[in-house]
Design a protein around this motif. Structure first.
Motif, PDB file in Angstrom:
ATOM      1  N   LYS A 129       5.609  46.571 -56.869  1.00  0.00           N
ATOM      2  CA  LYS A 129       6.493  46.684 -58.032  1.00  0.00           C
ATOM      3  C   LYS A 129       7.350  47.945 -57.984  1.00  0.00           C
ATOM      4  O   LYS A 129       8.570  47.878 -58.087  1.00  0.00           O
ATOM      5  CB  LYS A 129       5.667  46.656 -59.315  1.00  0.00           C
ATOM      6  N   CYS A 130       6.706  49.128 -57.811  1.00  0.00           N
ATOM      7  CA  CYS A 130       7.459  50.388 -57.850  1.00  0.00           C
ATOM      8  C   CYS A 130       7.639  51.030 -56.483  1.00  0.00           C
ATOM      9  O   CYS A 130       8.274  52.084 -56.366  1.00  0.00           O
ATOM     10  CB  CYS A 130       6.795  51.377 -58.807  1.00  0.00           C
ATOM     11  N   GLN A 131       7.046  50.435 -55.439  1.00  0.00           N
ATOM     12  CA  GLN A 131       7.142  50.913 -54.055  1.00  0.00           C
ATOM     13  C   GLN A 131       6.418  52.233 -53.815  1.00  0.00           C
ATOM     14  O   GLN A 131       6.647  52.899 -52.797  1.00  0.00           O
ATOM     15  CB  GLN A 131       8.614  51.049 -53.610  1.00  0.00           C
ATOM     16  N   ASN A 172      13.745  48.061 -47.219  1.00  0.00           N
ATOM     17  CA  ASN A 172      13.624  47.401 -48.519  1.00  0.00           C
ATOM     18  C   ASN A 172      14.561  46.196 -48.626  1.00  0.00           C
ATOM     19  O   ASN A 172      14.212  45.178 -49.222  1.00  0.00           O
ATOM     20  CB  ASN A 172      13.925  48.391 -49.648  1.00  0.00           C
ATOM     21  N   ILE A 173      15.767  46.327 -48.047  1.00  0.00           N
ATOM     22  CA  ILE A 173      16.700  45.195 -48.047  1.00  0.00           C
ATOM     23  C   ILE A 173      16.071  44.008 -47.326  1.00  0.00           C
ATOM     24  O   ILE A 173      16.081  42.873 -47.809  1.00  0.00           O
ATOM     25  CB  ILE A 173      18.032  45.587 -47.380  1.00  0.00           C
ATOM     26  N   PHE A 174      15.486  44.283 -46.149  1.00  0.00           N
ATOM     27  CA  PHE A 174      14.884  43.205 -45.375  1.00  0.00           C
ATOM     28  C   PHE A 174      13.645  42.646 -46.062  1.00  0.00           C
ATOM     29  O   PHE A 174      13.402  41.435 -46.033  1.00  0.00           O
ATOM     30  CB  PHE A 174      14.558  43.678 -43.957  1.00  0.00           C
ATOM     31  N   ARG A 175      12.843  43.509 -46.673  1.00  0.00           N
ATOM     32  CA  ARG A 175      11.644  43.006 -47.359  1.00  0.00           C
ATOM     33  C   ARG A 175      12.019  42.100 -48.530  1.00  0.00           C
ATOM     34  O   ARG A 175      11.321  41.120 -48.818  1.00  0.00           O
ATOM     35  CB  ARG A 175      10.759  44.181 -47.801  1.00  0.00           C
ATOM     36  N   GLU A 176      13.128  42.426 -49.212  1.00  0.00           N
ATOM     37  CA  GLU A 176      13.592  41.552 -50.299  1.00  0.00           C
ATOM     38  C   GLU A 176      13.982  40.180 -49.754  1.00  0.00           C
ATOM     39  O   GLU A 176      13.642  39.137 -50.335  1.00  0.00           O
ATOM     40  CB  GLU A 176      14.779  42.200 -51.012  1.00  0.00           C
ATOM     41  N   CYS A 232      -2.103  50.257 -58.398  1.00  0.00           N
ATOM     42  CA  CYS A 232      -1.116  51.329 -58.494  1.00  0.00           C
ATOM     43  C   CYS A 232      -1.458  52.243 -59.662  1.00  0.00           C
ATOM     44  O   CYS A 232      -1.795  51.781 -60.760  1.00  0.00           O
ATOM     45  CB  CYS A 232       0.281  50.730 -58.674  1.00  0.00           C
ATOM     46  N   LYS A 233      -1.344  53.543 -59.433  1.00  0.00           N
ATOM     47  CA  LYS A 233      -1.645  54.519 -60.475  1.00  0.00           C
ATOM     48  C   LYS A 233      -0.478  54.718 -61.432  1.00  0.00           C
ATOM     49  O   LYS A 233      -0.657  55.285 -62.511  1.00  0.00           O
ATOM     50  CB  LYS A 233      -1.989  55.873 -59.835  1.00  0.00           C
ATOM     51  N   THR A 234       0.704  54.263 -61.054  1.00  0.00           N
ATOM     52  CA  THR A 234       1.907  54.494 -61.853  1.00  0.00           C
ATOM     53  C   THR A 234       2.242  53.318 -62.762  1.00  0.00           C
ATOM     54  O   THR A 234       2.578  53.502 -63.931  1.00  0.00           O
ATOM     55  CB  THR A 234       3.109  54.781 -60.934  1.00  0.00           C
ATOM     56  N   CYS A 235       2.145  52.123 -62.237  1.00  0.00           N
ATOM     57  CA  CYS A 235       2.541  50.936 -62.990  1.00  0.00           C
ATOM     58  C   CYS A 235       1.512  50.587 -64.066  1.00  0.00           C
ATOM     59  O   CYS A 235       0.308  50.710 -63.834  1.00  0.00           O
ATOM     60  CB  CYS A 235       2.713  49.744 -62.049  1.00  0.00           C
ATOM     61  N   PRO A 236       1.968  50.155 -65.232  1.00  0.00           N
ATOM     62  CA  PRO A 236       1.024  49.718 -66.270  1.00  0.00           C
ATOM     63  C   PRO A 236       0.315  48.433 -65.849  1.00  0.00           C
ATOM     64  O   PRO A 236       0.857  47.620 -65.098  1.00  0.00           O
ATOM     65  CB  PRO A 236       1.926  49.485 -67.488  1.00  0.00           C
ATOM     66  N   GLY A 237      -0.900  48.287 -66.327  1.00  0.00           N
ATOM     67  CA  GLY A 237      -1.672  47.098 -65.974  1.00  0.00           C
ATOM     68  C   GLY A 237      -2.292  47.244 -64.596  1.00  0.00           C
ATOM     69  O   GLY A 237      -2.332  48.325 -64.008  1.00  0.00           O
ATOM     70  N   ASP A 238      -2.767  46.139 -64.076  1.00  0.00           N
ATOM     71  CA  ASP A 238      -3.439  46.139 -62.778  1.00  0.00           C
ATOM     72  C   ASP A 238      -2.524  45.535 -61.716  1.00  0.00           C
ATOM     73  O   ASP A 238      -2.626  44.355 -61.372  1.00  0.00           O
ATOM     74  CB  ASP A 238      -4.751  45.345 -62.853  1.00  0.00           C
ATOM     75  N   VAL A 239      -1.596  46.358 -61.212  1.00  0.00           N
ATOM     76  CA  VAL A 239      -0.705  45.930 -60.138  1.00  0.00           C
ATOM     77  C   VAL A 239      -1.381  46.287 -58.815  1.00  0.00           C
ATOM     78  O   VAL A 239      -1.560  47.460 -58.486  1.00  0.00           O
ATOM     79  CB  VAL A 239       0.676  46.607 -60.229  1.00  0.00           C
ATOM     80  N   GLU A 240      -1.768  45.276 -58.057  1.00  0.00           N
ATOM     81  CA  GLU A 240      -2.543  45.511 -56.841  1.00  0.00           C
ATOM     82  C   GLU A 240      -1.624  45.907 -55.688  1.00  0.00           C
ATOM     83  O   GLU A 240      -0.604  45.270 -55.439  1.00  0.00           O
ATOM     84  CB  GLU A 240      -3.327  44.257 -56.461  1.00  0.00           C
ATOM     85  N   VAL A 241      -2.000  46.996 -55.005  1.00  0.00           N
ATOM     86  CA  VAL A 241      -1.215  47.459 -53.861  1.00  0.00           C
ATOM     87  C   VAL A 241      -1.463  46.544 -52.673  1.00  0.00           C
ATOM     88  O   VAL A 241      -2.515  45.908 -52.561  1.00  0.00           O
ATOM     89  CB  VAL A 241      -1.551  48.922 -53.513  1.00  0.00           C
TER      90      VAL A 241
END
Length: 276
Positions: free
Chosen positions: A184-186, A39-43, A202-211
């Motif tokens: 967004k939420c990983q 995650n550090i590297f992806r950021e 994503c089933k968790t995040c509100p709205g349509d956050v595309e995986v």
């Protein structure tokens, strides 16, 4: 060992073996925080991508010297070839992101000196904040393990146990090419085993956050390269972990029942015998 005394847990396994849901279960059980070098590297890679670098990533590498161009040369290269040049204070992180992207896109582990520097600052900060930590993606080499042991000794800590997730290479390739991550939420999904909502969101995040598919999961060639690196670099490190008598718990990376509860039971039934 008492459950409330656990401070540092190591989770190991091949990339794509199914570590993340097991890490989630461990974090919930111990009230711990995940520290992921990935995650550090992806950021950092995200910061590099945001700069809009217009040349191939190979332009960062000096083939004659068999090394990256110097940071001064890379700064000049970024300044001349980015759509959105970074502020001067952010340039070092953009450079690190470019270096990390070079290794990821070539299916290689980042060298120890780059990984160690980023890991140490994050790890020590969490320890000093009183956090219980689950390590993901570090250490991956014998040298990194020795570096971690020195850090732990300085901080009067130890690895309480290693939870090792085991899975066959061919199954990993089939699984990883279908893996999708919520940016967004990983949260982790799979096109077959754990589909996202409508196959996209994503089933968790509100709205349509595309995986999204991770860059290092995109081709079998990259995956096979990472698996080869695991055999060459991580396996010798794991042998040292065992030789140091760190409790080593092996669990399967695939369950016929993929539910969250089944996975939680699998993890806890494996680790609970460590405690009294």
């Amino acid at each position: 060992m008492q459950k409330d005394q656990v401070k540092v847990v190591l989770v190991t396994g091949k990339s794509g073996a199914g570590k993340q849901p097991r890490i989630d279960a461990i974090c919930d059980f111990f009230g711990a925080q995940q520290l992921s070098t990935g995650n550090i590297f992806r950021e950092l890679i995200g910061k590099f991508n945001a700069s809009g670098f217009q040349l191939p990533i190979a332009a960062l590498w000096n083939s004659a010297a068999n090394a990256f161009h110097t940071d001064a040369e890379l700064t000049a290269l970024l300044t001349a070839n980015c759509k959105t040049p970074a502020a001067p204070a952010d340039v070092p992180q953009v450079i690190l992101g470019g270096k990390a992207k070079y290794y990821v896109e070539n299916g290689l582990f980042c060298p120890d000196e780059l990984t160690n520097a980023l890991f140490a600052s994050a790890f020590v900060a969490l320890l000093h904040a009183g956090k219980k930590i689950v390590l993901d993606g570090f250490p991956r080499t014998v040298a990194q393990y020795h570096f971690l042991k020195q850090l732990l000794e300085q901080e009067h800590q130890r690895i309480d146990f290693d939870l090792h997730v085991e899975l066959d290479d061919d199954f990993i390739v089939r699984r990883a090419t279908g893996r999708r991550i919520c940016p967004k939420c990983q949260a982790v999904y799979h096109t077959i085993f754990v589909p996202a909502r409508d196959g996209r969101f994503c089933k968790t995040c509100p709205g349509d956050v595309e995986v999204k598919q991770r860059a290092d999961d995109s081709t079998e060639e990259k995956l096979r390269c990472r698996l080869h690196e695991f055999a060459e670099k991580v396996v010798p490190m794991l042998e040292e972990v065992k030789a140091d008598h760190v409790p080593f718990v092996v669990i399967p990376g695939h369950l016929e029942d993929p539910s969250k509860e089944s996975l939680r039971r699998s993890v806890l039934s494996a680790v609970e015998p460590l405690f009294h």
